[in-house]
Design a protein around this motif. Sequence first.
Motif, PDB file in Angstrom:
ATOM      1  N   ALA A 261       6.850  -3.802 -11.048  1.00 24.90           N
ATOM      2  CA  ALA A 261       5.888  -3.097 -10.203  1.00 24.90           C
ATOM      3  C   ALA A 261       5.015  -2.168 -11.031  1.00 24.90           C
ATOM      4  O   ALA A 261       5.432  -1.655 -12.079  1.00 24.90           O
ATOM      5  CB  ALA A 261       6.602  -2.301  -9.116  1.00 24.90           C
ATOM      6  N   ALA A 262       3.785  -1.980 -10.556  1.00 26.69           N
ATOM      7  CA  ALA A 262       2.892  -0.948 -11.071  1.00 26.69           C
ATOM      8  C   ALA A 262       2.510  -0.064  -9.897  1.00 26.69           C
ATOM      9  O   ALA A 262       2.651  -0.458  -8.741  1.00 26.69           O
ATOM     10  CB  ALA A 262       1.652  -1.570 -11.708  1.00 26.69           C
ATOM     11  N   PHE A 263       2.040   1.133 -10.168  1.00 26.99           N
ATOM     12  CA  PHE A 263       1.659   2.000  -9.063  1.00 26.99           C
ATOM     13  C   PHE A 263       0.598   2.995  -9.513  1.00 26.99           C
ATOM     14  O   PHE A 263       0.485   3.336 -10.700  1.00 26.99           O
ATOM     15  CB  PHE A 263       2.871   2.760  -8.501  1.00 26.99           C
ATOM     16  N   GLY A 264      -0.192   3.440  -8.561  1.00 33.15           N
ATOM     17  CA  GLY A 264      -1.156   4.507  -8.769  1.00 33.15           C
ATOM     18  C   GLY A 264      -1.429   5.146  -7.429  1.00 33.15           C
ATOM     19  O   GLY A 264      -1.584   4.439  -6.427  1.00 33.15           O
ATOM     20  N   GLY A 265      -1.456   6.469  -7.376  1.00 35.42           N
ATOM     21  CA  GLY A 265      -1.652   7.120  -6.094  1.00 35.42           C
ATOM     22  C   GLY A 265      -2.227   8.511  -6.223  1.00 35.42           C
ATOM     23  O   GLY A 265      -2.168   9.139  -7.290  1.00 35.42           O
ATOM     24  N   TYR A 266      -2.794   9.000  -5.107  1.00 34.27           N
ATOM     25  CA  TYR A 266      -3.433  10.315  -5.055  1.00 34.27           C
ATOM     26  C   TYR A 266      -3.190  10.909  -3.676  1.00 34.27           C
ATOM     27  O   TYR A 266      -3.189  10.186  -2.672  1.00 34.27           O
ATOM     28  CB  TYR A 266      -4.930  10.161  -5.313  1.00 34.27           C
ATOM     29  N   THR A 267      -2.967  12.232  -3.612  1.00 33.74           N
ATOM     30  CA  THR A 267      -2.684  12.880  -2.338  1.00 33.74           C
ATOM     31  C   THR A 267      -3.681  14.001  -2.056  1.00 33.74           C
ATOM     32  O   THR A 267      -4.425  14.435  -2.945  1.00 33.74           O
ATOM     33  CB  THR A 267      -1.262  13.477  -2.318  1.00 33.74           C
ATOM     34  N   LEU A 268      -3.649  14.477  -0.810  1.00 30.33           N
ATOM     35  CA  LEU A 268      -4.597  15.493  -0.369  1.00 30.33           C
ATOM     36  C   LEU A 268      -4.422  16.836  -1.078  1.00 30.33           C
ATOM     37  O   LEU A 268      -5.350  17.655  -1.087  1.00 30.33           O
ATOM     38  CB  LEU A 268      -4.478  15.710   1.148  1.00 30.33           C
ATOM     39  N   ASN A 269      -3.246  17.108  -1.632  1.00 28.49           N
ATOM     40  CA  ASN A 269      -3.081  18.375  -2.345  1.00 28.49           C
ATOM     41  C   ASN A 269      -3.393  18.214  -3.836  1.00 28.49           C
ATOM     42  O   ASN A 269      -2.975  19.008  -4.672  1.00 28.49           O
ATOM     43  CB  ASN A 269      -1.686  18.954  -2.127  1.00 28.49           C
TER      44      ASN A 269
ATOM     45  N   ALA B 231       0.496   7.659 -11.972  1.00 27.21           N
ATOM     46  CA  ALA B 231       0.341   6.229 -12.258  1.00 27.21           C
ATOM     47  C   ALA B 231       1.444   5.808 -13.216  1.00 27.21           C
ATOM     48  O   ALA B 231       1.952   6.627 -13.998  1.00 27.21           O
ATOM     49  CB  ALA B 231      -1.020   5.928 -12.874  1.00 27.21           C
ATOM     50  N   GLY B 232       1.837   4.562 -13.135  1.00 26.01           N
ATOM     51  CA  GLY B 232       2.880   4.077 -14.027  1.00 26.01           C
ATOM     52  C   GLY B 232       3.345   2.686 -13.627  1.00 26.01           C
ATOM     53  O   GLY B 232       2.686   1.990 -12.848  1.00 26.01           O
ATOM     54  N   GLY B 233       4.479   2.303 -14.151  1.00 22.66           N
ATOM     55  CA  GLY B 233       5.022   0.981 -13.845  1.00 22.66           C
ATOM     56  C   GLY B 233       6.424   0.841 -14.387  1.00 22.66           C
ATOM     57  O   GLY B 233       6.936   1.713 -15.108  1.00 22.66           O
TER      58      GLY B 233
ATOM     59  N   PRO C 152       0.843  -1.194   0.000  1.00 22.86           N
ATOM     60  CA  PRO C 152       0.000   0.000   0.000  1.00 22.86           C
ATOM     61  C   PRO C 152       0.875   1.239   0.000  1.00 22.86           C
ATOM     62  O   PRO C 152       1.924   1.266   0.626  1.00 22.86           O
ATOM     63  CB  PRO C 152      -0.784  -0.118   1.306  1.00 22.86           C
ATOM     64  N   ILE C 153       0.469   2.239  -0.741  1.00 17.10           N
ATOM     65  CA  ILE C 153       1.217   3.489  -0.775  1.00 17.10           C
ATOM     66  C   ILE C 153       0.548   4.465   0.184  1.00 17.10           C
ATOM     67  O   ILE C 153      -0.562   4.923  -0.072  1.00 17.10           O
ATOM     68  CB  ILE C 153       1.258   4.083  -2.191  1.00 17.10           C
ATOM     69  N   ILE C 154       1.193   4.722   1.288  1.00 15.11           N
ATOM     70  CA  ILE C 154       0.724   5.745   2.218  1.00 15.11           C
ATOM     71  C   ILE C 154       1.652   6.936   2.042  1.00 15.11           C
ATOM     72  O   ILE C 154       2.803   6.911   2.468  1.00 15.11           O
ATOM     73  CB  ILE C 154       0.740   5.254   3.676  1.00 15.11           C
ATOM     74  N   ILE C 155       1.159   7.977   1.382  1.00 16.60           N
ATOM     75  CA  ILE C 155       1.987   9.129   1.042  1.00 16.60           C
ATOM     76  C   ILE C 155       1.906  10.142   2.175  1.00 16.60           C
ATOM     77  O   ILE C 155       0.853  10.754   2.386  1.00 16.60           O
ATOM     78  CB  ILE C 155       1.534   9.749  -0.287  1.00 16.60           C
ATOM     79  N   THR C 156       2.989  10.282   2.889  1.00 20.38           N
ATOM     80  CA  THR C 156       3.012  11.189   4.043  1.00 20.38           C
ATOM     81  C   THR C 156       3.945  12.372   3.823  1.00 20.38           C
ATOM     82  O   THR C 156       4.186  13.137   4.735  1.00 20.38           O
ATOM     83  CB  THR C 156       3.450  10.420   5.302  1.00 20.38           C
TER      84      THR C 156
END
Length: 393
Positions: free
Chosen positions: A98-106, A111-113, A57-61
């Motif tokens: 690996a693949a990835f996708g993420g979104y942040t509060l700002n 997305a990519g891999g 899981p990606i937790i972006i802090t």
Amino acid sequence: MKKPSIILILAVCLIYNITGIFAQDKNEKKLSFKDPEDGQLDLSQWIIEKNGFVPMPIIITEPAFGGFGGGLAPVFIKQNAPITVNGKTYPLPPDITAAFGGYTLNDSWAAGGGRVGTIKKWGMRYMLMAGYGSVNLNYYFDLERINQNIESEFNIKTIPITGSLTQRFKDPRFSVGIQYLFMHNELEIKSNKEGKYIDEINDKISDEISGNVGWLGIKLSFDSRDNTFTPNKGIKTYLSANWSNPVVGSDYKYGQFEGAFYYYIPILHNWINGLRFDMQQSAGNQPFYLKPYIDMRGIPTARYQGKTTMLAEIEERWDFDERKRWSIMFFSGAGKGFDQFDDFGKEEWAWSYGTGFRYLIAKKLNLRMGVDLAMGPEGFTYYLVFGSSWLRQ
């Protein structure tokens, strides 16, 4: 493509992979998520024997991206057998997809891999990665007229494509390679903290608002670490030099050099000491958003930039239970960025420190995962860590 659609596609890929793995032949070894020796949770069989993934899981802090965000990154790992040269055995890094996708509060999202793999026959290693991102990030500009450092928020739409090819020497700890990066970027200034000076900043960076960045480089590396993900001993050092020019697809002309040194030494059988040194140097008309910056836990991305950056960091890991499953981390470091060497003494050091924990999630790969809590000049933040916080190159 909408942001929720990207996450949904990644989730469907994961479900498809899971159902394929569990629809196994009756004669195959039964899948277990426990280690046969200590009975603890372990993903080694799932990853190595069943070609499974680490559900990362990606937790972006990262404070620079609004302090919180989330995403999904299935990481597939294929273990490579060690090689023997002149009676000595050397570990080989695993292949990683690996693949990835993420979104942040700002409202940043990406997305990519990519894949890092090995061509055993030729003793070569390759890396290919691509993606798309719409990133909102703050940068800082010195305006001479008012003698102030102004913080401004930018939206950067970017399409990065990068790859490298590395050749091992006869001594497999040494390698040399070439690397290439191409990015198309579109920038827009959204606001600044003062609520003004936008026109002045736009004039300052008018040639860097949009365009193509391309560079070609060479890198030299020495790696004697006993493990890629969570080393217990050994040295990793590398030097890279990159050249940006219209000849290689860039709208800019500049060069950048980077050198790094990582050293792991066991103080006791369950106490590992790590040291890190990093320096970057750029020259030419490099776009402001690609200038070197201090990359360290507790320091916001791109907060401390300069044509030259230097940093040093120390990390201690204590495996406190007898199975060496659980670990406590302590770390501290400092860095600074400056444009001229004459400014080195004028710039203040940016310090950070913190603690965290790790769990040995895949013993056969020595892969640890956990959380770090860090305090820096801008305050407190935390990080979800996969392997080592110093996983680079």
